[in-house]
Design a protein around this motif. Structure first.
Motif, short mmCIF file in Angstrom:
data_model
loop_
_atom_site.label_atom_id
_atom_site.label_comp_id
_atom_site.label_asym_id
_atom_site.label_seq_id
_atom_site.Cartn_x
_atom_site.Cartn_y
_atom_site.Cartn_z
N GLN A 29 -21.06 -9.26 10.84
CA GLN A 29 -21.11 -10.46 11.66
C GLN A 29 -20.93 -11.66 10.74
O GLN A 29 -21.88 -12.24 10.24
CB GLN A 29 -22.46 -10.54 12.38
CG GLN A 29 -22.64 -9.45 13.40
CD GLN A 29 -23.99 -9.54 14.07
OE1 GLN A 29 -24.77 -10.43 13.80
NE2 GLN A 29 -24.27 -8.61 14.96
N GLY A 30 -19.68 -12.00 10.46
CA GLY A 30 -19.41 -13.19 9.67
C GLY A 30 -18.78 -12.94 8.32
O GLY A 30 -18.34 -13.88 7.68
N PHE A 31 -18.72 -11.69 7.83
CA PHE A 31 -18.02 -11.49 6.56
C PHE A 31 -17.40 -10.10 6.48
O PHE A 31 -17.77 -9.18 7.20
CB PHE A 31 -18.94 -11.77 5.36
CG PHE A 31 -19.89 -10.66 4.98
CD1 PHE A 31 -19.57 -9.81 3.93
CD2 PHE A 31 -21.10 -10.49 5.62
CE1 PHE A 31 -20.45 -8.81 3.54
CE2 PHE A 31 -21.98 -9.50 5.24
CZ PHE A 31 -21.65 -8.65 4.19
N MET A 32 -16.41 -10.01 5.60
CA MET A 32 -15.64 -8.79 5.44
C MET A 32 -15.65 -8.40 3.97
O MET A 32 -15.63 -9.25 3.08
CB MET A 32 -14.20 -9.01 5.91
CG MET A 32 -13.29 -7.80 5.77
SD MET A 32 -11.55 -8.23 6.13
CE MET A 32 -11.10 -9.02 4.59
N VAL A 33 -15.67 -7.08 3.73
CA VAL A 33 -15.66 -6.55 2.37
C VAL A 33 -14.48 -5.60 2.21
O VAL A 33 -14.21 -4.79 3.10
CB VAL A 33 -16.97 -5.80 2.06
CG1 VAL A 33 -16.92 -5.16 0.68
CG2 VAL A 33 -18.16 -6.72 2.16
N ARG A 55 -14.68 -11.92 2.31
CA ARG A 55 -14.11 -12.96 3.18
C ARG A 55 -15.14 -13.42 4.21
O ARG A 55 -15.80 -12.58 4.85
CB ARG A 55 -12.86 -12.46 3.89
CG ARG A 55 -12.24 -13.48 4.85
CD ARG A 55 -10.97 -12.96 5.49
NE ARG A 55 -9.91 -12.87 4.51
CZ ARG A 55 -9.15 -13.90 4.14
NH1 ARG A 55 -9.35 -15.09 4.67
NH2 ARG A 55 -8.20 -13.73 3.25
N ASN A 56 -15.26 -14.72 4.36
CA ASN A 56 -16.09 -15.30 5.40
C ASN A 56 -15.26 -15.37 6.67
O ASN A 56 -14.34 -16.20 6.77
CB ASN A 56 -16.57 -16.70 4.97
CG ASN A 56 -17.49 -17.34 6.00
OD1 ASN A 56 -17.74 -16.79 7.07
ND2 ASN A 56 -17.99 -18.52 5.68
N THR A 57 -15.53 -14.50 7.62
CA THR A 57 -14.74 -14.45 8.85
C THR A 57 -15.22 -15.45 9.89
O THR A 57 -14.60 -15.59 10.94
CB THR A 57 -14.77 -13.04 9.45
OG1 THR A 57 -16.14 -12.67 9.71
CG2 THR A 57 -14.16 -12.03 8.48
N GLY A 58 -16.33 -16.13 9.60
CA GLY A 58 -16.83 -17.14 10.53
C GLY A 58 -16.07 -18.44 10.40
O GLY A 58 -15.42 -18.73 9.39
N VAL A 59 -16.14 -19.26 11.43
CA VAL A 59 -15.45 -20.55 11.44
C VAL A 59 -16.43 -21.71 11.52
O VAL A 59 -16.04 -22.88 11.56
CB VAL A 59 -14.46 -20.63 12.62
CG1 VAL A 59 -13.37 -19.60 12.49
CG2 VAL A 59 -15.19 -20.47 13.97
N ASP A 60 -17.73 -21.37 11.53
CA ASP A 60 -18.73 -22.41 11.78
C ASP A 60 -19.39 -22.94 10.52
O ASP A 60 -19.74 -24.11 10.43
CB ASP A 60 -19.81 -21.87 12.73
CG ASP A 60 -20.45 -20.60 12.20
OD1 ASP A 60 -19.82 -19.93 11.36
OD2 ASP A 60 -21.57 -20.25 12.63
N GLN A 61 -19.57 -22.08 9.48
CA GLN A 61 -20.34 -22.52 8.32
C GLN A 61 -20.00 -21.69 7.09
O GLN A 61 -19.45 -20.60 7.19
CB GLN A 61 -21.83 -22.39 8.61
CG GLN A 61 -22.27 -20.96 8.88
CD GLN A 61 -23.75 -20.85 9.20
OE1 GLN A 61 -24.49 -21.82 9.09
NE2 GLN A 61 -24.20 -19.67 9.58
N ILE A 110 -18.91 -18.93 0.16
CA ILE A 110 -17.56 -18.86 0.71
C ILE A 110 -17.46 -19.78 1.92
O ILE A 110 -18.27 -19.70 2.84
CB ILE A 110 -17.20 -17.41 1.11
CG1 ILE A 110 -17.53 -16.44 -0.03
CG2 ILE A 110 -15.73 -17.30 1.47
CD1 ILE A 110 -17.34 -14.99 0.34
N LYS A 111 -16.46 -20.64 1.90
CA LYS A 111 -16.22 -21.56 3.01
C LYS A 111 -15.72 -20.79 4.24
O LYS A 111 -15.23 -19.67 4.12
CB LYS A 111 -15.22 -22.63 2.60
CG LYS A 111 -15.71 -23.53 1.48
CD LYS A 111 -14.65 -24.55 1.09
CE LYS A 111 -15.14 -25.45 -0.04
NZ LYS A 111 -14.11 -26.45 -0.44
N PRO A 112 -15.81 -21.38 5.41
CA PRO A 112 -15.33 -20.71 6.63
C PRO A 112 -13.89 -20.25 6.51
O PRO A 112 -13.03 -21.00 6.02
CB PRO A 112 -15.49 -21.79 7.71
CG PRO A 112 -16.58 -22.67 7.20
CD PRO A 112 -16.41 -22.70 5.71
N THR A 113 -13.62 -19.01 6.92
CA THR A 113 -12.31 -18.33 6.91
C THR A 113 -11.72 -18.19 5.51
O THR A 113 -10.57 -17.78 5.36
CB THR A 113 -11.27 -19.05 7.81
OG1 THR A 113 -10.90 -20.29 7.20
CG2 THR A 113 -11.82 -19.27 9.21
#
Length: 559
Positions: A29-33, A55-61, A110-113
């Motif tokens: 929920q929010g990141f990928m490895v 990777r930060n897959t979130g777009v909010d924070q 990591i910044k969003p996306t």
């Protein structure tokens, strides 16, 4: 139990189930490895490095991820298990690369996306041999100012290191077989069969097994059932007790278990054991697998998009009891969870198009039944050359007890798309069996669009390309479906091979004069009167597979 130990134990329970079906990269929920498993084949005394992508897959924070190196083993059932400091896990037989490993960063923001990379560095000792393991935990950091319940997402990335050089001896043994009755509870009452396997060597093979069960009836052994033990990798120094649910109840009595173990596709020493089994106290009648005969064993149907095709499958009950049959269609096991680029195994399944009529019927003892296999192809202009499905005949006795399952493969081919068989070699490895005998292991993938029946042979060639020894390699029998990956292995005896440099070349023949090959260079020498075979630094121009196509990817995890 301390708070720290409790959290580790809770984490272990959380991630093990997720890993069983994780792809090559995994989303939380929010990141990928990526990758979800890090594998190395370094030489002793070298330094190797591999990036881990986060990777930060979130777009909010922005997110802060913490990274921790851990020691790793397996549970008795084969799942990954973190070795918690100061716990009672026996680590005397394990081989760990934990002390060699360092991370370039212990946390990243990591910044969003956005994506960040952390490098894993391994300093391999000069005397390292065999296979070593460790792991990385990647987890989200909670906000200390957040109110309410904070959720921490963690992933475990196993590290597998297989040292190049002199092969280690393969020491895999089928140690024991057992059977226990599981009373009804959260699950239905059933019989659980257990296969115990020890890896006392320093190799990391893939194993699978089969157990045949017989019961003593009036002084004779009557076949009851056969149970497959799913394929799994087993780490050095690990003892596994692999359970398989027979999905049936059995009465108490004297039983005989016949266990067969396959290591990298090669059958090793079997085990036979008699037991006094305490089964379901409510049962007196023995329910055995029904001997169903199918004609044909495989069904081949040709069609065009939007067409309706039928075939007839003849079924005969060769047993002495009447059974009820429930016929369903399913995706073949080898197509589940695999992919080749954008193509997924599910894309080649025709299970949803298949209908069996009648789908339910009763077969008396010695009775026969014809069923229609109906295939309704979708009206699409994006068709593959071949599609596959499986007919599963589930038999039960009138009292509801299982009488086993029988399967039949269905192949639907679309003639307007050309069938292109193609295979690719994925690896060739070597391990010591005993004295001058070595086990050659190979892995091949079907990267074409049609099934084939493989034949695999290994040849030891001199520096001039002349064959010195030939050996047939064994693996699973039967057709190899598209996207399928299969292991093959066999024995080569180097007793009469002179010292020098050679090439082990493994060739998979898939028909019509077509073949795929893979190779590995070796050096044969005599050390202290002993013939020794060593893997040497490969020449990329000689050892690359015959095709440059990508290989099918399998779900990662403990298996």
């Amino acid at each position: 139990m301390t708070t720290r130990r409790y959290l580790f134990a809770l984490f272990a329970l959380c991630f093990l189930g997720a890993l069983a079906s994780a792809p090559a990269h995994s989303f939380a929920q929010g990141f990928m490895v990526k990758p979800m498993k890090m594998e190395f084949t370094p030489k002793p005394g070298t330094i190797v490095e591999m990036p881990l992508s986060l990777r930060n897959t979130g777009v909010d924070q922005s997110r802060i991820l913490d990274l921790t190196l851990v020691e790793l083993t397996q549970t008795s059932a084969g799942s990954w298990q973190i070795i918690i400091p100061d716990d009672k896990t026996d680590t005397s037989k394990l081989t760990s690369c934990f002390n060699w490993a360092t991370l370039s960063a212990k946390s990243v923001e990591i910044k969003p996306t956005d994506e960040s990379k952390v490098n894993l560095l391994l300093k391999v000792p000069p005397r390292a041999r065999g296979v070593y393991t460790a792991g990385i935990i990647a987890q989200t950091r909670t906000d200390p100012n957040a109110k309410g319940i904070s959720v921490v997402i963690r992933f475990l990335i196993p590290i597998i290191v297989e040292i190049q050089g002199r092969p280690e001896q393969q020491k895999i043994e089928l140690k024991d077989l057992g059977m226990t009755f599981r009373p009804a509870g959260e699950k239905e009452a059933s019989t659980i069969l257990t296969m115990s396997v020890d890896n006392d060597g320093r190799t990391y093979p893939r194993i699978k097994g089969n157990v045949k069960i017989a019961r003593q009836v009036e002084g004779r052994w009557r076949p009851v059932s056969s149970v497959d033990v799913n394929e799994i990798g087993v780490l050095p120094g690990v003892s596994l007790q692999l359970p398989s649910d027979m999905k049936r109840r059995l009465p108490s009595g004297r039983y005989k278990l016949f266990g067969t173990l396959y290591v990298d596709g090669r059958r090793v020493k079997p085990l036979e054991k008699e037991i006094d089994f305490t089964g379901d106290p409510t049962l007196t009648k023995l329910a055995v697998d029904t001997a169903l005969t199918l004609d044909p064993q495989q069904t081949f149907i040709s069609g065009v998009p939007g067409s309706l095709r039928t075939a007839v499958l003849k079924i005969e009950n060769s047993s002495e009891d009447a059974v009820d049959i429930d016929a369903i269609s399913a995706i073949p096991q080898t197509l589940r969870g695999v992919a080749l680029g954008p193509l997924k195994g599910d894309d080649l399944s025709c299970a949803e198009w298949l209908q069996i009529s009648p789908a339910k019927f009763t077969l008396r003892a010695g009775g026969k039944q014809n069923v229609r296999v109906i295939v309704k192809m979708p009206a699409s202009d994006q068709m593959h050359a071949n599609y596959y499905g499986q007919i599963v005949l589930r038999a039960t006795y009138p009292d509801g007890q299982s009488a086993g399952e029988t399967t039949s493969l269905v192949c639907v081919d679309y003639k307007q798309v050309q069938a292109k068989p193609e295979a690719q070699g994925m690896r060739v490895t070597l391990s010591l069996d005993q004295a001058t005998r070595y086990v050659v292991q190979s892995r091949f993938a079907n990267i074409g669009n049609v099934h084939f029946t493989p034949t695999v042979n290994a040849t030891v060639n001199s520096a001039r390309g002349e064959p010195v020894i030939r050996s047939a390699l064994a693996g699973d029998e039967g057709d190899m479906l598209p996207l399928g990956v299969r292991d093959f292995s066999g024995i080569i005896d180097f007793a009469n091979v002179e010292s020098g440099t050679y090439m082990i070349r493994v060739v998979l023949d898939y028909g019509n004069g077509q073949a795929a090959a893979d190779a590995v260079p070796i050096r044969v020498s005599v050390e202290e009167g002993q013939k020794v075979v060593t893997l040497i630094e490969p020449d990329a121009s000689q050892t690359q597979p015959d095709t440059t196509q990508p290989s099918p990817t399998q779900p990662s995890g403990s298996k």
